[in-house]
Design a protein around this motif. Structure first.
Motif, PDB file in Angstrom:
ATOM      1  N   SER A  13      -6.041  -0.066 -11.880  1.00  0.00           N
ATOM      2  CA  SER A  13      -5.098   0.822 -11.203  1.00  0.00           C
ATOM      3  C   SER A  13      -5.674   1.085  -9.818  1.00  0.00           C
ATOM      4  CB  SER A  13      -4.942   2.146 -11.964  1.00  0.00           C
ATOM      5  OG  SER A  13      -4.422   1.940 -13.259  1.00  0.00           O
ATOM      6  N   PHE A  14      -4.855   0.913  -8.784  1.00  0.00           N
ATOM      7  CA  PHE A  14      -5.360   1.030  -7.414  1.00  0.00           C
ATOM      8  C   PHE A  14      -4.253   1.543  -6.509  1.00  0.00           C
ATOM      9  CE2 PHE A  14      -5.573  -0.859  -3.159  1.00  0.00           C
ATOM     10  CZ  PHE A  14      -6.807  -0.411  -2.720  1.00  0.00           C
ATOM     11  N   VAL A  15      -4.601   2.489  -5.635  1.00  0.00           N
ATOM     12  CA  VAL A  15      -3.664   2.978  -4.616  1.00  0.00           C
ATOM     13  C   VAL A  15      -4.432   3.206  -3.324  1.00  0.00           C
ATOM     14  CG1 VAL A  15      -2.033   4.787  -3.923  1.00  0.00           C
ATOM     15  CG2 VAL A  15      -2.211   4.135  -6.339  1.00  0.00           C
ATOM     16  N   ALA A  16      -3.844   2.749  -2.217  1.00  0.00           N
ATOM     17  CA  ALA A  16      -4.367   3.022  -0.878  1.00  0.00           C
ATOM     18  C   ALA A  16      -3.375   3.938  -0.161  1.00  0.00           C
ATOM     19  CB  ALA A  16      -4.556   1.727  -0.092  1.00  0.00           C
ATOM     20  N   GLU A  17      -3.891   5.035   0.360  1.00  0.00           N
ATOM     21  CA  GLU A  17      -3.058   5.983   1.108  1.00  0.00           C
ATOM     22  C   GLU A  17      -3.603   6.140   2.519  1.00  0.00           C
ATOM     23  OE1 GLU A  17      -2.868   9.759  -0.793  1.00  0.00           O
ATOM     24  OE2 GLU A  17      -1.742   9.054  -2.518  1.00  0.00           O
ATOM     25  N   PRO A  18      -2.701   6.318   3.502  1.00  0.00           N
ATOM     26  CA  PRO A  18      -1.238   6.214   3.451  1.00  0.00           C
ATOM     27  C   PRO A  18      -0.800   4.752   3.449  1.00  0.00           C
ATOM     28  CG  PRO A  18      -1.927   6.699   5.680  1.00  0.00           C
ATOM     29  CD  PRO A  18      -3.186   6.689   4.845  1.00  0.00           C
ATOM     30  N   MET A  19       0.493   4.530   3.568  1.00  0.00           N
ATOM     31  CA  MET A  19       1.033   3.168   3.572  1.00  0.00           C
ATOM     32  C   MET A  19       1.629   2.793   4.928  1.00  0.00           C
ATOM     33  SD  MET A  19       2.697   3.087  -0.281  1.00  0.00           S
ATOM     34  CE  MET A  19       3.616   1.580   0.014  1.00  0.00           C
ATOM     35  N   ARG A  20       1.459   3.673   5.910  1.00  0.00           N
ATOM     36  CA  ARG A  20       1.910   3.375   7.269  1.00  0.00           C
ATOM     37  C   ARG A  20       0.817   3.738   8.259  1.00  0.00           C
ATOM     38  NH1 ARG A  20       5.542   6.927  11.355  1.00  0.00           N
ATOM     39  NH2 ARG A  20       5.411   5.478  13.115  1.00  0.00           N
ATOM     40  N   PHE A  21       0.621   2.849   9.250  1.00  0.00           N
ATOM     41  CA  PHE A  21      -0.360   3.058  10.305  1.00  0.00           C
ATOM     42  C   PHE A  21       0.287   2.636  11.618  1.00  0.00           C
ATOM     43  CE2 PHE A  21      -2.252   1.927   6.320  1.00  0.00           C
ATOM     44  CZ  PHE A  21      -3.170   2.933   6.100  1.00  0.00           C
ATOM     45  N   GLY A  22       0.914   3.582  12.303  1.00  0.00           N
ATOM     46  CA  GLY A  22       1.637   3.250  13.524  1.00  0.00           C
ATOM     47  C   GLY A  22       2.797   2.328  13.228  1.00  0.00           C
ATOM     48  N   GLN A  23       2.739   1.107  13.751  1.00  0.00           N
ATOM     49  CA  GLN A  23       3.821   0.135  13.556  1.00  0.00           C
ATOM     50  C   GLN A  23       3.537  -0.831  12.404  1.00  0.00           C
ATOM     51  OE1 GLN A  23       5.432   2.133  15.498  1.00  0.00           O
ATOM     52  NE2 GLN A  23       6.530   0.552  16.635  1.00  0.00           N
ATOM     53  N   LEU A  24       2.470  -0.568  11.647  1.00  0.00           N
ATOM     54  CA  LEU A  24       2.121  -1.401  10.488  1.00  0.00           C
ATOM     55  C   LEU A  24       2.471  -0.673   9.199  1.00  0.00           C
ATOM     56  CD1 LEU A  24       0.638  -3.710   8.953  1.00  0.00           C
ATOM     57  CD2 LEU A  24      -1.493  -2.432   9.351  1.00  0.00           C
ATOM     58  N   PHE A  25       3.194  -1.363   8.328  1.00  0.00           N
ATOM     59  CA  PHE A  25       3.571  -0.813   7.035  1.00  0.00           C
ATOM     60  C   PHE A  25       2.996  -1.693   5.933  1.00  0.00           C
ATOM     61  CE2 PHE A  25       6.825   0.016  10.170  1.00  0.00           C
ATOM     62  CZ  PHE A  25       7.122   1.367  10.020  1.00  0.00           C
ATOM     63  N   LEU A  26       2.380  -1.081   4.928  1.00  0.00           N
ATOM     64  CA  LEU A  26       1.926  -1.817   3.765  1.00  0.00           C
ATOM     65  C   LEU A  26       2.988  -1.739   2.676  1.00  0.00           C
ATOM     66  CD1 LEU A  26      -1.802  -0.626   3.497  1.00  0.00           C
ATOM     67  CD2 LEU A  26      -0.855  -2.574   4.779  1.00  0.00           C
ATOM     68  N   ALA A  27       3.148  -2.825   1.925  1.00  0.00           N
ATOM     69  CA  ALA A  27       4.119  -2.863   0.839  1.00  0.00           C
ATOM     70  C   ALA A  27       3.572  -3.706  -0.300  1.00  0.00           C
ATOM     71  CB  ALA A  27       5.464  -3.414   1.312  1.00  0.00           C
ATOM     72  N   GLY A  28       3.918  -3.341  -1.529  1.00  0.00           N
ATOM     73  CA  GLY A  28       3.505  -4.122  -2.681  1.00  0.00           C
ATOM     74  C   GLY A  28       2.014  -4.040  -2.936  1.00  0.00           C
ATOM     75  N   ASP A  29       1.444  -5.161  -3.401  1.00  0.00           N
ATOM     76  CA  ASP A  29       0.041  -5.188  -3.810  1.00  0.00           C
ATOM     77  C   ASP A  29      -0.925  -4.903  -2.667  1.00  0.00           C
ATOM     78  OD1 ASP A  29       0.986  -5.800  -6.279  1.00  0.00           O
ATOM     79  OD2 ASP A  29       0.117  -7.806  -6.403  1.00  0.00           O
ATOM     80  N   ALA A  30      -0.475  -4.989  -1.434  1.00  0.00           N
ATOM     81  CA  ALA A  30      -1.341  -4.617  -0.317  1.00  0.00           C
ATOM     82  C   ALA A  30      -1.691  -3.132  -0.370  1.00  0.00           C
ATOM     83  CB  ALA A  30      -0.657  -4.937   1.010  1.00  0.00           C
TER      84      ALA A  30
END
Length: 390
Positions: A270-287
């Motif tokens: 089980s893994f979560v990285a927070e947050p999922m937005r950094f300026g104009q970069l968005f993380l989605a899915g397994d990233a």
């Protein structure tokens, strides 16, 4: 080269995002480190939530899924030598899941992207993300041995747990949460008929087992195994013998075996990285997050991120609103943590945890017995399994 949205990763998340943006008239380019055949060769999930099926329809790629996929209105829990059905449709107002392999979803999305003439750069090597904390991000990479630059307005990181997108974010900007489970799943794919019409999740003193399928003639089976095990240690016969031991007698007797066409061991985390937005970069899915496969949430959670992100970008370009972009991370994470909770709980309910001893096994049995005999508990299970509403 310039585009509005640069998408890193041509797995189902990146391809689905590209398709939804294209349908809204938003230009996008996908960069993928591997080739298309490699992406299609990945053996992954096969249970599509109602909400994900609806999103594939919205993207215009759901026809084959409805034609060839298998709609399931329930699944079975096996424990103490008996099987107990969990109804999905009744408690959720007619919702169901569709058994349809992630490989097939990827294939459908690839075909749609090719038909639309959209740009996907395969074998994109040395991908680096630049200036995503400004309004003018860009991506550098090499293709065919030549250095390339892709200018864009936004970057969508859909390149998985080991991808460059999350790795490009300063460690100080990330909060990481992780649980490593002390076992793995040994899985095989075989051209044999399914042992039952619906999935069977088995809790057994020897360890967890799952009877799944990809089609009426192709099956996917799993047994819990040690993290120290190697695929080479497991012959097909040894796998089938172990699977039978973990099923109820009637199911074990009905099991049709055959040579495996794929065999692998997957660790669980089980893994979560927070947050999922950094300026104009968005993380989605397994990233951004990983779930143990017990609850079949990996692909579905990625699709959920893509739904939120596509709507946020459409709001930006079409409606000139920044609301979706501002709230993207918080909105996604509320759903992510609920899926993480369900996947952790279902894993804890069905697997053997040797360190929990005899009392742990007794508590599992008590909870399983409560689940199958409580309408309220079955409703909670059904709501989570088919996918919580947006």
């Amino acid at each position: 080269m310039r585009t509005q949205v640069a998408i890193i990763g041509a797995g189902p998340a990146g391809l689905l995002l590209g398709q939804l943006l294209h349908k809204a008239g938003i230009d996008n380019v996908i960069l993928e480190r591997q080739d298309g055949d490699y992406v299609l060769a990945r053996i992954r999930a096969g249970v599509i939530e109602q909400t994900t099926a609806d999103l594939l329809d919205e993207a215009g790629v759901g026809a084959r899924m409805h034609r060839e996929g298998m709609a399931h209105d329930g699944f079975e829990l096996c424990f103490n030598g008996g099987r107990h059905r969990i109804d999905l449709s009744g408690p959720t107002g007619g919702k169901h899941v569709v058994v349809y392999g992630q490989t097939e979803v990827t294939h459908d999305l690839m075909d749609a992207r090719k038909a639309a003439g959209l740009t996907t750069v395969y074998h994109a090597d040395k991908v680096e993300l630049h200036d995503f904390d400004t309004t003018k991000p860009w991506v550098s990479y090499t293709a065919n041995g030549e250095s390339q630059v892709l200018h864009c307005d936004f970057i969508a990181g859909c390149d998985g747990y080991h991808g460059v997108s999350r790795a490009s974010v300063p460690a100080s900007a990330l909060s990481l949460y992780e649980k490593i489970y002390p076992f793995g799943w040994l899985g095989i794919l075989a051209d044999t008929p399914p042992v039952a019409e619906e999935l069977i999740y088995s809790n057994h003193a020897r360890g967890f087992a799952l009877c799944s399928m990809r089609s009426p003639t192709r099956t996917r089976y799993y047994v819990q195994c040690s993290l120290e095990d190697k695929v080479e240690q497991w012959s097909d016969d040894a796998f089938w013998d172990e699977l039978r031991r973990r099923l109820d007698p009637a199911t074990a007797e009905a099991l049709v075996t055959g040579p495996s066409i794929e065999k692998s061991i997957a660790p669980l985390r089980s893994f979560v990285a927070e947050p999922m937005r950094f300026g104009q970069l968005f993380l989605a899915g397994d990233a951004a997050h990983i779930v143990p496969p017990t609850g079949a949430k990996g692909l579905n959670l990625a699709a959920s991120d893509v739904r939120y992100l596509s709507r946020a970008l459409i709001e930006h370009y079409i409606e000139k609103s920044e609301a979706g972009i501002r709230h993207y991370s918080d909105t996604c994470l509320r759903r992510v943590w609920k899926a993480e909770r369900f996947s952790w709980w279902f894993t804890s309910l069905t697997h053997l945890f040797p360190d929990q001893g005899a009392i742990g096994a007794k508590l599992q049995q008590a909870e399983l017995d409560y689940l199958v005999h409580s309408e309220a508990a079955r409703t909670v299970m059904a709501e989570n399994y088919v996918g919580l509403p947006f």
